[in-house]
Enzyme design. Structure first.
Site, PDB file in Angstrom:
ATOM      1  N   HIS A 161      41.574  36.388  50.419  1.00 36.73           N
ATOM      2  CA  HIS A 161      40.927  36.648  48.917  1.00 36.73           C
ATOM      3  C   HIS A 161      39.833  36.812  49.312  1.00 36.73           C
ATOM      4  O   HIS A 161      38.971  36.046  50.538  1.00 36.73           O
ATOM      5  CB  HIS A 161      40.631  35.990  47.737  1.00 36.73           C
ATOM      6  CG  HIS A 161      41.661  36.041  47.054  1.00 36.73           C
ATOM      7  ND1 HIS A 161      43.076  36.313  47.546  1.00 36.73           N
ATOM      8  CD2 HIS A 161      41.557  34.861  45.949  1.00 36.73           C
ATOM      9  CE1 HIS A 161      43.916  36.115  45.715  1.00 36.73           C
ATOM     10  NE2 HIS A 161      43.570  34.982  45.459  1.00 36.73           N
ATOM     11  N   CYS A 194      42.313  29.993  42.519  1.00 37.95           N
ATOM     12  CA  CYS A 194      41.291  30.591  43.779  1.00 37.95           C
ATOM     13  C   CYS A 194      39.948  30.755  44.339  1.00 37.95           C
ATOM     14  O   CYS A 194      39.219  30.876  44.930  1.00 37.95           O
ATOM     15  CB  CYS A 194      42.792  31.099  44.968  1.00 37.95           C
ATOM     16  SG  CYS A 194      43.263  32.646  42.931  1.00 37.95           S
TER      17      CYS A 194
HETATM   18  N1  LIG Z   1      48.893  32.253  44.026  1.00 43.23           N
HETATM   19  C1  LIG Z   1      48.019  31.845  44.498  1.00 43.23           C
HETATM   20  O1  LIG Z   1      47.422  32.413  45.089  1.00 43.23           O
HETATM   21  C2  LIG Z   1      47.551  31.021  42.773  1.00 43.23           C
HETATM   22  C3  LIG Z   1      46.830  30.538  43.127  1.00 43.23           C
HETATM   23  C4  LIG Z   1      45.828  29.532  42.772  1.00 43.23           C
HETATM   24  C5  LIG Z   1      46.884  29.163  42.113  1.00 43.23           C
HETATM   25  N2  LIG Z   1      47.733  29.521  41.204  1.00 43.23           N
HETATM   26  C6  LIG Z   1      48.933  29.884  40.197  1.00 43.23           C
HETATM   27  O2  LIG Z   1      49.987  28.944  40.330  1.00 43.23           O
HETATM   28  C7  LIG Z   1      50.883  29.387  39.264  1.00 43.23           C
HETATM   29  C8  LIG Z   1      52.258  29.710  40.191  1.00 43.23           C
HETATM   30  O3  LIG Z   1      51.889  30.978  41.214  1.00 43.23           O
HETATM   31  P1  LIG Z   1      52.742  30.925  42.359  1.00 43.23           P
HETATM   32  O4  LIG Z   1      52.215  32.542  42.633  1.00 43.23           O
HETATM   33  O5  LIG Z   1      52.866  30.084  43.043  1.00 43.23           O
HETATM   34  O6  LIG Z   1      53.847  31.958  40.952  1.00 43.23           O
HETATM   35  P2  LIG Z   1      55.472  32.564  41.413  1.00 43.23           P
HETATM   36  O7  LIG Z   1      55.678  32.620  43.608  1.00 43.23           O
HETATM   37  O8  LIG Z   1      55.530  33.102  40.010  1.00 43.23           O
HETATM   38  O9  LIG Z   1      56.231  31.001  41.157  1.00 43.23           O
HETATM   39  C9  LIG Z   1      56.777  31.052  39.881  1.00 43.23           C
HETATM   40  C10 LIG Z   1      57.215  29.431  39.797  1.00 43.23           C
HETATM   41  O10 LIG Z   1      57.162  28.888  38.402  1.00 43.23           O
HETATM   42  C11 LIG Z   1      58.815  28.870  38.505  1.00 43.23           C
HETATM   43  N3  LIG Z   1      58.383  28.669  37.115  1.00 43.23           N
HETATM   44  C12 LIG Z   1      58.939  29.953  36.053  1.00 43.23           C
HETATM   45  N4  LIG Z   1      59.111  29.714  34.645  1.00 43.23           N
HETATM   46  C13 LIG Z   1      59.710  27.937  34.673  1.00 43.23           C
HETATM   47  C14 LIG Z   1      59.987  26.899  33.599  1.00 43.23           C
HETATM   48  N5  LIG Z   1      60.308  27.592  32.883  1.00 43.23           N
HETATM   49  N6  LIG Z   1      60.138  25.984  33.922  1.00 43.23           N
HETATM   50  C15 LIG Z   1      59.717  25.746  35.692  1.00 43.23           C
HETATM   51  N7  LIG Z   1      59.571  26.799  36.387  1.00 43.23           N
HETATM   52  C16 LIG Z   1      59.457  27.473  36.365  1.00 43.23           C
HETATM   53  C17 LIG Z   1      59.147  29.874  39.285  1.00 43.23           C
HETATM   54  O11 LIG Z   1      60.315  28.853  39.202  1.00 43.23           O
HETATM   55  P3  LIG Z   1      61.857  30.136  39.228  1.00 43.23           P
HETATM   56  O12 LIG Z   1      61.942  30.948  41.266  1.00 43.23           O
HETATM   57  O13 LIG Z   1      63.139  29.996  38.973  1.00 43.23           O
HETATM   58  O14 LIG Z   1      61.569  31.192  39.180  1.00 43.23           O
HETATM   59  C18 LIG Z   1      59.026  29.641  40.647  1.00 43.23           C
HETATM   60  O15 LIG Z   1      58.841  28.615  40.772  1.00 43.23           O
HETATM   61  C19 LIG Z   1      50.046  30.086  38.439  1.00 43.23           C
HETATM   62  O16 LIG Z   1      49.320  29.721  37.159  1.00 43.23           O
HETATM   63  C20 LIG Z   1      49.043  30.555  39.159  1.00 43.23           C
HETATM   64  O17 LIG Z   1      48.024  31.451  38.382  1.00 43.23           O
HETATM   65  C21 LIG Z   1      48.404  30.941  41.692  1.00 43.23           C
END
Ligand SMILES: NC(=O)c1ccc[n+]([C@@H]2O[C@H](COP(=O)([O-])OP(=O)(O)OC[C@H]3O[C@@H](n4cnc5c(N)ncnc54)[C@H](OP(=O)(O)O)[C@@H]3O)[C@@H](O)[C@H]2O)c1
Length: 336
Positions: free
Chosen positions: A242, A129
């Protein structure tokens, strides 16, 4: 325009949810839609564009009907799921850290390096990000006057760590305001009313994983592998958006007014820099929109060719979901 069969892995998370919102807002031509998450969410119903979809877990063949998959579930999941999706015939836009620096995987911010998409082998990586907003801001300077050195400090909101971190800041803030000690589960220390100069693990040189990502990814996106770049990444008790304080030594001398003009011409970048009218980028202004905001542009008084500025963006939109959907739009234009 052809309809595209789309899969979203991590559809119940913050980035997955925003990706679905962006697909609708930007009228991406979604045909079939498949939503995947962990077994915790299996069977849950999500609504998208007025239709109901049941959340599935991933099995063999899950992606055989998907042309395009957005993977938003974290690095460990991506390492398993992305090769499967590619083997089953999909092109994947991956939001994790798993493949970003891999040879042959384009790491793309469409306004900056969409030409890197050519020749992809099924995986396109979405940068970190903070990297995205930094690359958008540095790009016009890199092109016009060159970059000799970059030093940045980040101020990163808790939504960058996912849904549980947002809940931890809510809970911790309530605890502190009630005279209690805030607890910590997602982070190593309480985040409420605190600053954590620690995002991901530390390496032998003392840099954190987040700092390394910002440094190496920016070099790859700008095609400047030897660019000297140092980062300090700090988690702040803010929900969304951010900020990055940037110090740049340029290759040629340039005035702040010239920098404003160069930046004003950069797609995806909006100059907000009228300090006399108290106009400068803030997370509350960046939240909910897709532009990267830049301001506080000023010259260093001690070093020649050194400038300072301040960059803010919505980490869930341009820092994650919007950028990924823009990558998909750029891909789509090559499929037609
Ligand atoms: N947040 C940001 O600003 C941001 C920016 C850039 C990149 N990212 C990247 O984007 C990704 C997701 O981030 P997030 O912030 O959305 O995290 P999050 O809110 O914690 O969401 C994680 C997601 O992954 C799913 N998940 C977990 N285990 C899984 C499995 N075994 N099979 C399939 N799905 C699974 C979860 O499902 P459940 O709900 O069922 O647990 C949930 O839908 C990460 O790689 C992060 O580094 C995030």
């Amino acid at each position: 325009m052809p309809q595209i069969a789309v899969g979203v892995v991590g559809a119940t998370g913050l980035v997955g949810e925003m990706t679905l919102q962006q697909l609708a807002e930007r009228a991406f031509p979604v045909g079939d839609l498949r939503l995947f998450a962990s077994s915790r969410s299996r069977g849950q119903t999500l609504t998208w564009s007025g239709q109901h979809f049941t959340v599935e877990t991933i099995r063999e063949g899950s992606f055989s009907d998907c042309q395009l998959v957005f993977c938003c579930a974290g690095t460990d999941i991506s390492r398993q799921v992305v090769p499967q999706a590619v083997a089953e015939g999909a092109v994947v836009v991956d939001k994790s850290n798993a493949f970003r620096l891999q040879e042959g995987v384009p790491l793309v911010v469409p306004e900056v390096n969409s030409h890197h998409l050519a020749g992809h082998r099924g995986i396109i990586a979405n940068p970190n990000c903070t990297t995205i907003q930094l690359a958008v801001a540095l790009s016009p300077l890199a092109r016009a006057v060159g970059l000799a050195r970059v030093v940045v400090s980040t101020y990163q909101s808790v939504s960058g760590s996912g849904r549980q971190a947002v809940q931890e800041l809510v809970r911790g803030s309530q605890q502190v305001l009630a005279g209690q000690t805030a607890d910590a589960a997602v982070y190593p220390h309480p985040i409420a009313f605190n600053l954590l100069p620690h995002i991901d693990g530390f390496d032998d040189e003392g840099f954190s994983g987040e700092e390394r990502k910002l440094m190496t990814e920016t070099q790859k996106i700008l095609s400047l592998p030897a660019l000297p770049l140092a980062a300090t990444a700090v988690r702040v008790p803010l929900f969304y958006g951010h900020g990055i304080s940037v110090m740049v030594e340029t290759g040629e001398t340039v005035t702040p007014e010239q920098v404003r003009q160069l930046m004003a011409g950069q797609e995806g970048l909006q100059v907000v820099d009228q300090v006399e009218q108290l106009q400068y980028p803030m997370p509350v202004n960046a939240a909910g929109q897709d532009q990267v905001l830049v301001g506080r542009i000023r010259k260093d008084e001690s070093f020649d060719r050194v400038l300072h500025f301040w960059v803010v963006a919505d980490n869930l939109r341009k820092g994650a979901a919007t950028n990924a959907v823009q990558i998909a739009e750029a891909l789509l234009s090559t499929w037609e």
